[in-house]
Design an enzyme around this catalytic site. Structure first.
Site, PDB file in Angstrom:
ATOM      1  N   GLY A 209       2.154  45.817  12.802  1.00 43.37           N
ATOM      2  CA  GLY A 209       0.833  46.338  12.443  1.00 43.37           C
ATOM      3  C   GLY A 209       0.991  47.429  11.399  1.00 43.37           C
TER       4      GLY A 209
ATOM      5  N   LYS B  81       0.112  34.909   6.344  1.00 41.17           N
ATOM      6  CA  LYS B  81       0.961  35.326   7.467  1.00 41.17           C
ATOM      7  C   LYS B  81       0.777  34.396   8.675  1.00 41.17           C
ATOM      8  CE  LYS B  81       3.094  38.686   5.429  1.00 41.17           C
ATOM      9  NZ  LYS B  81       4.521  38.583   5.116  1.00 41.17           N
TER      10      LYS B  81
ATOM     11  N   SER C 270       2.809  39.216  10.306  1.00 44.20           N
ATOM     12  CA  SER C 270       1.941  40.400  10.375  1.00 44.20           C
ATOM     13  C   SER C 270       0.941  40.211  11.507  1.00 44.20           C
ATOM     14  CB  SER C 270       1.178  40.558   9.055  1.00 44.20           C
ATOM     15  OG  SER C 270       0.134  41.503   9.183  1.00 44.20           O
TER      16      SER C 270
ATOM     17  N   VAL D 246      11.431  35.560  -5.549  1.00 42.86           N
ATOM     18  CA  VAL D 246      11.446  34.465  -4.567  1.00 42.86           C
ATOM     19  C   VAL D 246      10.408  33.381  -4.881  1.00 42.86           C
ATOM     20  CG1 VAL D 246      12.398  35.842  -2.673  1.00 42.86           C
ATOM     21  CG2 VAL D 246       9.899  35.665  -2.930  1.00 42.86           C
TER      22      VAL D 246
ATOM     23  N   THR E 259      14.373  46.161  -1.846  1.00 42.91           N
ATOM     24  CA  THR E 259      14.237  47.335  -2.720  1.00 42.91           C
ATOM     25  C   THR E 259      13.317  48.404  -2.144  1.00 42.91           C
ATOM     26  OG1 THR E 259      12.416  46.277  -3.909  1.00 42.91           O
ATOM     27  CG2 THR E 259      14.625  45.993  -4.836  1.00 42.91           C
TER      28      THR E 259
ATOM     29  N   TYR F  27      -4.473  37.099   2.674  1.00 42.82           N
ATOM     30  CA  TYR F  27      -3.232  37.709   3.186  1.00 42.82           C
ATOM     31  C   TYR F  27      -2.984  37.258   4.629  1.00 42.82           C
ATOM     32  CZ  TYR F  27       0.227  41.056   4.791  1.00 42.82           C
ATOM     33  OH  TYR F  27       1.367  41.613   5.340  1.00 42.82           O
TER      34      TYR F  27
ATOM     35  N   ARG G 290      13.652  44.444  -8.581  1.00 48.52           N
ATOM     36  CA  ARG G 290      13.991  45.709  -9.248  1.00 48.52           C
ATOM     37  C   ARG G 290      15.489  46.007  -9.102  1.00 48.52           C
ATOM     38  NH1 ARG G 290       9.134  49.080  -6.597  1.00 48.52           N
ATOM     39  NH2 ARG G 290       9.559  47.574  -4.952  1.00 48.52           N
TER      40      ARG G 290
HETATM   41  P1  NDP Z   1       7.034  47.071   0.418  1.00 52.08           P
HETATM   42  O1  NDP Z   1       6.012  46.906  -0.659  1.00 52.08           O
HETATM   43  O2  NDP Z   1       7.550  48.436   0.696  1.00 52.08           O
HETATM   44  O3  NDP Z   1       8.270  46.087   0.145  1.00 52.08           O
HETATM   45  C1  NDP Z   1       8.069  44.771  -0.269  1.00 52.08           C
HETATM   46  C2  NDP Z   1       9.376  44.185  -0.779  1.00 52.08           C
HETATM   47  O4  NDP Z   1       9.123  42.821  -1.168  1.00 52.08           O
HETATM   48  C3  NDP Z   1       9.938  44.911  -1.978  1.00 52.08           C
HETATM   49  O5  NDP Z   1      11.327  45.069  -1.809  1.00 52.08           O
HETATM   50  C4  NDP Z   1       9.656  43.963  -3.133  1.00 52.08           C
HETATM   51  O6  NDP Z   1      10.698  44.052  -4.085  1.00 52.08           O
HETATM   52  C5  NDP Z   1       9.726  42.607  -2.432  1.00 52.08           C
HETATM   53  N1  NDP Z   1       9.036  41.565  -3.173  1.00 52.08           N
HETATM   54  C6  NDP Z   1       7.701  41.444  -3.408  1.00 52.08           C
HETATM   55  N2  NDP Z   1       7.469  40.361  -4.170  1.00 52.08           N
HETATM   56  C7  NDP Z   1       8.673  39.785  -4.409  1.00 52.08           C
HETATM   57  C8  NDP Z   1       9.097  38.650  -5.126  1.00 52.08           C
HETATM   58  N3  NDP Z   1       8.224  37.860  -5.780  1.00 52.08           N
HETATM   59  N4  NDP Z   1      10.419  38.342  -5.167  1.00 52.08           N
HETATM   60  C9  NDP Z   1      11.303  39.128  -4.520  1.00 52.08           C
HETATM   61  N5  NDP Z   1      10.974  40.222  -3.814  1.00 52.08           N
HETATM   62  C10 NDP Z   1       9.672  40.538  -3.785  1.00 52.08           C
HETATM   63  O7  NDP Z   1       6.351  46.445   1.725  1.00 52.08           O
HETATM   64  P2  NDP Z   1       6.858  46.302   3.249  1.00 52.08           P
HETATM   65  O8  NDP Z   1       8.278  46.666   3.389  1.00 52.08           O
HETATM   66  O9  NDP Z   1       5.863  46.963   4.096  1.00 52.08           O
HETATM   67  O10 NDP Z   1       6.656  44.738   3.437  1.00 52.08           O
HETATM   68  C11 NDP Z   1       7.698  43.836   3.764  1.00 52.08           C
HETATM   69  C12 NDP Z   1       7.089  42.632   4.439  1.00 52.08           C
HETATM   70  O11 NDP Z   1       6.451  43.028   5.640  1.00 52.08           O
HETATM   71  C13 NDP Z   1       6.027  41.910   3.628  1.00 52.08           C
HETATM   72  O12 NDP Z   1       6.182  40.522   3.830  1.00 52.08           O
HETATM   73  C14 NDP Z   1       4.720  42.409   4.220  1.00 52.08           C
HETATM   74  O13 NDP Z   1       3.668  41.489   4.049  1.00 52.08           O
HETATM   75  C15 NDP Z   1       5.116  42.556   5.671  1.00 52.08           C
HETATM   76  N6  NDP Z   1       4.328  43.475   6.487  1.00 52.08           N
HETATM   77  C16 NDP Z   1       4.075  44.783   6.106  1.00 52.08           C
HETATM   78  C17 NDP Z   1       3.341  45.622   6.939  1.00 52.08           C
HETATM   79  C18 NDP Z   1       2.992  47.026   6.566  1.00 52.08           C
HETATM   80  O14 NDP Z   1       1.995  47.564   7.098  1.00 52.08           O
HETATM   81  N7  NDP Z   1       3.754  47.691   5.744  1.00 52.08           N
HETATM   82  C19 NDP Z   1       2.877  45.166   8.247  1.00 52.08           C
HETATM   83  C20 NDP Z   1       3.162  43.784   8.531  1.00 52.08           C
HETATM   84  C21 NDP Z   1       3.885  43.000   7.694  1.00 52.08           C
HETATM   85  P3  NDP Z   1      10.515  44.015  -5.684  1.00 52.08           P
HETATM   86  O15 NDP Z   1       9.163  44.568  -5.994  1.00 52.08           O
HETATM   87  O16 NDP Z   1      11.657  44.841  -6.193  1.00 52.08           O
HETATM   88  O17 NDP Z   1      10.664  42.570  -6.045  1.00 52.08           O
HETATM   89  C1  8X3 Z   2       0.237  44.473   7.100  1.00 56.19           C
HETATM   90  C2  8X3 Z   2      -0.609  44.994   8.206  1.00 56.19           C
HETATM   91  O1  8X3 Z   2      -3.000  45.273   9.001  1.00 56.19           O
HETATM   92  O2  8X3 Z   2      -2.538  45.815   6.670  1.00 56.19           O
HETATM   93  O3  8X3 Z   2       0.558  43.151   7.299  1.00 56.19           O
HETATM   94  O4  8X3 Z   2      -2.599  43.527   7.397  1.00 56.19           O
HETATM   95  S1  8X3 Z   2      -2.262  44.883   7.792  1.00 56.19           S
END
Ligand code: NDP
Ligand code: 8X3
Length: 256
Positions: free
Chosen positions: A184, A157, A140, A61, A15, A153, A39
């Site tokens: 990152g 990871k 991450s 999930v 989403t 967190y 969502r």
């Molecule tokens: P966003 O917040 O933009 O997206 C997160 C997604 O996870 C949403 O689609 C949300 O959907 C879904 N989600 C969260 N909780 C649940 C749940 N319980 N069940 C189903 N879906 C869930 O973050 P990112 O796209 O940045 O993050 C994606 C992944 O990448 C994560 O695992 C994050 O830890 C990791 N990451 C992010 C980084 C960053 O800097 N952005 C860097 C490194 C890793 P909904 O709320 O609709 O359920």
């Molecule tokens: C997301 C990157 O540096 O905020 O995983 O942990 S950081």
């Protein structure tokens, strides 16, 4: 290269952020998509934008029974999952450990660890039976490099990274691939979620710099999946050029 035009790709957390961008990237080559998140309206909007077969699953999930029920009852044309992008996840809070809210720690463990385990365990037997598939997990840089407030967190990871390597050990001898992608700094809704909807504080994380974008990470996800079937990227660490490492912190007591 692996032809993904006939593949079924299951993306958790579609989403927003990486998940939504990955849906667009796989759709460019015509993959069939199973898109999941909590969502529903966002999933429906995404399906309307994509010109490929899409099955949407409103799914938390963290709900073990719901994950297994959803995957077991996929329509036949979406049931044979070739690529699972285990992406749903979050950071909650940035407090020091002794001040952290235990509910924040629980939600990160339940989503980033247990959610990944449930989806993996539900999808993997089918991949083994078909002797093909690719698990792509979102880790991450926080798994490797600690920072203040990243405590639980980063721990979740680190689990994702080690779990993925463990899966590689279990799956040797099969044609199922496992990759952990460790981004990152990347601007998505990640910081808005981390700071409980405080958009101003979230924006400051990315102020005056050039972070990765969701599309950048989606390209990495797609690239690992598209490589020839004999190649397994185990771990892919990706930072924006503007990001690097700090020296160790040494606490010094001022001399009197
Ligand atoms: P966003 O917040 O933009 O997206 C997160 C997604 O996870 C949403 O689609 C949300 O959907 C879904 N989600 C969260 N909780 C649940 C749940 N319980 N069940 C189903 N879906 C869930 O973050 P990112 O796209 O940045 O993050 C994606 C992944 O990448 C994560 O695992 C994050 O830890 C990791 N990451 C992010 C980084 C960053 O800097 N952005 C860097 C490194 C890793 P909904 O709320 O609709 O359920
Ligand atoms: C997301 C990157 O540096 O905020 O995983 O942990 S950081």
């Amino acid at each position: 290269m692996t032809d993904l035009s006939k593949s079924t790709v299951f993306i958790t957390g579609a989403t927003s952020g990486f998940g939504a961008a990955a849906a667009h990237r796989f759709a460019q080559v015509g993959s069939r998509l199973v898109l999941c998140g909590r969502r529903t309206e966002r999933l429906e909007a995404l399906r309307a934008e994509l010109h490929v077969p899409v099955h949407i699953l409103t799914l938390d999930v963290r709900d073990r029974d719901a994950v297994f029920a959803a995957i077991e009852s996929l329509p036949p044309e979406f049931a044979e999952i070739d690529v699972l992008v285990n992406n749903a996840g979050l950071a909650a809070g940035l407090g020091k450990a002794h001040e952290a809210d235990l509910d924040d720690w629980d939600v990160m463990v339940d989503t980033n660890i247990k959610g990944v385990m449930y989806c993996t365990r539900a999808v993997l037997p089918g991949m083994i039976a078909r002797n093909r598939g690719h698990l792509i997990q979102l880790g991450s840089v926080a798994a490797t490099y600690p920072y203040p407030g990243g405590n639980a967190y980063g721990g979740t990871k680190a689990f994702v990274a080690q779990f993925s390597l463990g899966l590689r050990s279990d799956l040797v001898g099969t044609k199922v691939r496992v990759t952990v992608i460790e981004p990152g700094l990347c601007e998505t809704e990640f910081s808005i979620v981390r700071f409980r909807g405080d958009v101003e504080r979230a924006n400051k994380v990315y102020e005056n710099t050039t972070p990765l974008t969701g599309d950048d990470v989606a390209e990495c996800i797609f690239w690992t999946a598209s490589l020839p079937a004999n190649i397994n990227i185990n771990r892919l660490e990706v930072m924006p050029v503007v990001q690097a490492f700090s020296p160790f912190t040494i606490h010094r007591v001022p001399s009197t």
